[in-house]
Design a protein around this motif. Structure first.
Motif, PDB file in Angstrom:
ATOM      1  N   UNK A 102       9.494  -4.999  -3.306  1.00  0.00           N
ATOM      2  CA  UNK A 102      10.017  -4.476  -2.041  1.00  0.00           C
ATOM      3  C   UNK A 102       8.955  -3.663  -1.304  1.00  0.00           C
ATOM      4  N   UNK A 103       8.181  -2.903  -2.045  1.00  0.00           N
ATOM      5  CA  UNK A 103       7.093  -2.143  -1.421  1.00  0.00           C
ATOM      6  C   UNK A 103       6.063  -3.075  -0.811  1.00  0.00           C
ATOM      7  N   UNK A 104       5.720  -4.146  -1.545  1.00  0.00           N
ATOM      8  CA  UNK A 104       4.766  -5.133  -1.036  1.00  0.00           C
ATOM      9  C   UNK A 104       5.276  -5.772   0.257  1.00  0.00           C
ATOM     10  N   UNK A 105       6.549  -6.151   0.273  1.00  0.00           N
ATOM     11  CA  UNK A 105       7.117  -6.794   1.459  1.00  0.00           C
ATOM     12  C   UNK A 105       7.124  -5.835   2.646  1.00  0.00           C
ATOM     13  N   UNK A 106       7.421  -4.565   2.385  1.00  0.00           N
ATOM     14  CA  UNK A 106       7.440  -3.585   3.472  1.00  0.00           C
ATOM     15  C   UNK A 106       6.047  -3.401   4.065  1.00  0.00           C
ATOM     16  N   UNK A 107       5.040  -3.352   3.212  1.00  0.00           N
ATOM     17  CA  UNK A 107       3.668  -3.232   3.707  1.00  0.00           C
ATOM     18  C   UNK A 107       3.285  -4.457   4.516  1.00  0.00           C
ATOM     19  N   UNK A 108       3.628  -5.628   4.022  1.00  0.00           N
ATOM     20  CA  UNK A 108       3.276  -6.858   4.730  1.00  0.00           C
ATOM     21  C   UNK A 108       3.948  -6.923   6.098  1.00  0.00           C
ATOM     22  N   UNK A 109       5.164  -6.391   6.196  1.00  0.00           N
ATOM     23  CA  UNK A 109       5.851  -6.411   7.491  1.00  0.00           C
ATOM     24  C   UNK A 109       5.188  -5.505   8.504  1.00  0.00           C
ATOM     25  N   UNK A 110       4.542  -4.427   8.033  1.00  0.00           N
ATOM     26  CA  UNK A 110       3.871  -3.527   8.974  1.00  0.00           C
ATOM     27  C   UNK A 110       2.595  -4.140   9.522  1.00  0.00           C
ATOM     28  N   UNK A 111       2.024  -5.087   8.794  1.00  0.00           N
ATOM     29  CA  UNK A 111       0.778  -5.694   9.228  1.00  0.00           C
ATOM     30  C   UNK A 111      -0.409  -4.771   9.145  1.00  0.00           C
ATOM     31  N   UNK A 112      -0.278  -3.704   8.366  1.00  0.00           N
ATOM     32  CA  UNK A 112      -1.312  -2.691   8.370  1.00  0.00           C
ATOM     33  C   UNK A 112      -2.289  -2.717   7.215  1.00  0.00           C
ATOM     34  N   UNK A 113      -2.108  -3.622   6.250  1.00  0.00           N
ATOM     35  CA  UNK A 113      -3.058  -3.794   5.157  1.00  0.00           C
ATOM     36  C   UNK A 113      -3.199  -2.554   4.283  1.00  0.00           C
ATOM     37  N   UNK A 114      -2.126  -1.804   4.123  1.00  0.00           N
ATOM     38  CA  UNK A 114      -2.146  -0.649   3.228  1.00  0.00           C
ATOM     39  C   UNK A 114      -2.234  -1.147   1.784  1.00  0.00           C
ATOM     40  N   UNK A 115      -3.111  -0.529   0.993  1.00  0.00           N
ATOM     41  CA  UNK A 115      -3.323  -0.932  -0.390  1.00  0.00           C
ATOM     42  C   UNK A 115      -2.236  -0.336  -1.274  1.00  0.00           C
ATOM     43  N   UNK A 116      -1.572  -1.175  -2.048  1.00  0.00           N
ATOM     44  CA  UNK A 116      -0.447  -0.754  -2.881  1.00  0.00           C
ATOM     45  C   UNK A 116      -0.889  -0.584  -4.333  1.00  0.00           C
ATOM     46  N   UNK A 117      -0.696   0.617  -4.855  1.00  0.00           N
ATOM     47  CA  UNK A 117      -0.938   0.900  -6.268  1.00  0.00           C
ATOM     48  C   UNK A 117       0.398   1.071  -6.969  1.00  0.00           C
ATOM     49  N   UNK A 118       0.603   0.316  -8.041  1.00  0.00           N
ATOM     50  CA  UNK A 118       1.825   0.437  -8.841  1.00  0.00           C
ATOM     51  C   UNK A 118       1.501   1.157 -10.141  1.00  0.00           C
ATOM     52  N   UNK A 119       2.293   2.169 -10.446  1.00  0.00           N
ATOM     53  CA  UNK A 119       2.070   3.012 -11.613  1.00  0.00           C
ATOM     54  C   UNK A 119       3.164   2.794 -12.646  1.00  0.00           C
ATOM     55  N   UNK A 120       2.768   2.762 -13.922  1.00  0.00           N
ATOM     56  CA  UNK A 120       3.734   2.776 -15.015  1.00  0.00           C
ATOM     57  C   UNK A 120       3.566   4.080 -15.775  1.00  0.00           C
TER      58      UNK A 120
END
Length: 276
Positions: free
Chosen positions: A136-154
Motif C-alpha cells: 500500500x505504501x508503494x502504491x501511494x508513492x507511485x500515485x504521487x509520481x514523486x519517486x520517493x524511496x521506500x524503506x521497509x523495516x522489520x
C-alpha cells in the motif's frame, strides 16, 4: 513538485546505487543545518529524537506532529531527507496509503515504515498484513509520481522477536512488495548482516551502526548506515551531565565541554534572512 525536491529525490536514489554512505539523524532544524555543513550527503529524521525535543517519550507524537517536523527539516536544508515514519500511524493498508501520501507532500526524498504494532502482546503485524502495508505504501508513492524511496523495516530484533529467519522472510517479501531499501534495526553480528544483505540483493540494505565503524559495515555489504536517536542521546547526555553536576554539587566543570558559541554561531550565520 519543485525542481529542488525532484533533484533531491534523484540524488537520494543515486546514493543507494553503489558504495556505502552514512545518513545521520538530526532531531531539529539546528542539528540538521549543522550536519549538512559537516558534509553529509543525506539526512534522516529520528522519531525518538523528535519526541524528546517536544518533551514526549518515543512513540508519543502524532502524525501531524511528524508532518510538521518533516516540513521544517526539508525547508531547513538542501539535502535529501528520509522520514522515520514509525508504523505510518495506521494499521490497515488504506490508512498506510493515506499517511504515506501525506508524508510525500512534505518534500521528503525517502520514507521508512515499520512492521511493529506498538502492542506488547503482539509486537509485529501478522505477516500477510505487514506485506500488504508495504504494498500500500508503494502504491501511494507511485500515485504521487514523486519517486520517493521506500524503506521497509522489520523490527523483530527491537521488540523481543529476534528470529533471523523470520526477519529475512519478511524483508524478502517487503522487497517483492515494492520496497526500495530494506532495514532490520538491531541486527549486529556479521552473519546476521550478511544474511540480510544476501537475501534481498541487489536491493540496498540500511544498517543501524550500534557503534560499528563504517568500514566494517561496508565490507559486510551495507549500503546505508544510520544512527537512529544516538546523536540526540549524545547531545542530551552532555546536557544532563552538566545539569546534574550543577543541581547536585553546585559546580560547573562540565560546562567547559560545551562547544564554543562562536563555532555554533558560525553554523547559522548565513540564516539570518530566514527569520520570520
Amino acid at each position: 513538485m519543485s525542481q529542488s525536491v525532484a533533484a533531491r529525490r534523484a540524488a537520494f536514489r543515486k546514493l543507494h546505487e553503489s558504495g556505502c554512505f552514512v545518513i545521520p539523524n538530526p532531531w531539529d532544524v539546528g542539528s540538521a543545518v549543522m550536519l549538512q555543513q559537516l558534509g553529509f550527503k543525506a539526512l534522516a529524521s529520528t522519531s525518538a529524537g523528535m519526541a524528546w525535543m517536544l518533551g514526549r517519550p518515543d512513540n508519543g507524537v502524532t502524525r501531524d506532529d511528524v508532518l510538521a517536523h518533516l516540513r521544517d527539516l526539508v525547508a531547513a536544508v538542501d539535502l535529501p531527507v528520509n522520514a522515520d515514519y514509525e508504523n505510518a500511524f495506521a494499521d490497515d493498508p488504506d490508512g498506510v496509503a493515506a499517511s504515506i501520501a501525506a508524508a510525500c507532500d512534505t518534500g521528503i526524498a525517502g520514507v521508512s515504515i515499520e512492521d511493529s504494532t506498538g502492542r506488547p502482546d503482539a509486537p509485529l503485524y501478522d505477516f500477510d498484513l505487514a506485506v500488504a502495508r508495504v504494498a500500500a505504501a508503494r502504491a501511494a508513492i507511485d500515485r504521487t509520481g514523486g519517486d520517493v524511496l521506500l524503506t521497509a523495516r522489520s523490527e523483530g530484533f527491537l521488540v523481543g522477536r529476534p528470529d533471523l529467519d523470520e526477519t529475512v522472510r519478511r524483508l524478502k517479501a517487503f522487497s517483492a512488495a515494492g520496497a526500495d531499501c530494506l532495514y532490520a534495526p538491531g541486527i549486529g553480528e556479521d552473519a546476521q548482516i550478511a544474511a540480510v544483505v544476501q537475501a534481498v540483493a541487489p536491493k540496498p540494505v540500511n544498517i543501524l551502526t550500534m557503534g560499528r565503524p563504517v568500514a566494517e559495515l561496508a565490507a559486510l555489504g551495507a549500503r546505508r548506515i544510520s544512527v537512529g536517536g544516538a546523536l540526540a542521546r549524545a547531545a542530551y547526555g552532555g546536557f544532563l551531565r552538566a545539569a546534574r553536576e550543577i543541581a547536585g554539587d553546585g559546580t560547573f566543570a562540565a560546562l567547559k565541554e560545551g562547544a564554543p558559541g562562536r563555532e555554533l554561531n558560525g553554523f547559522f550565520a548565513d540564516r539570518r534572512d530566514r527569520r520570520g
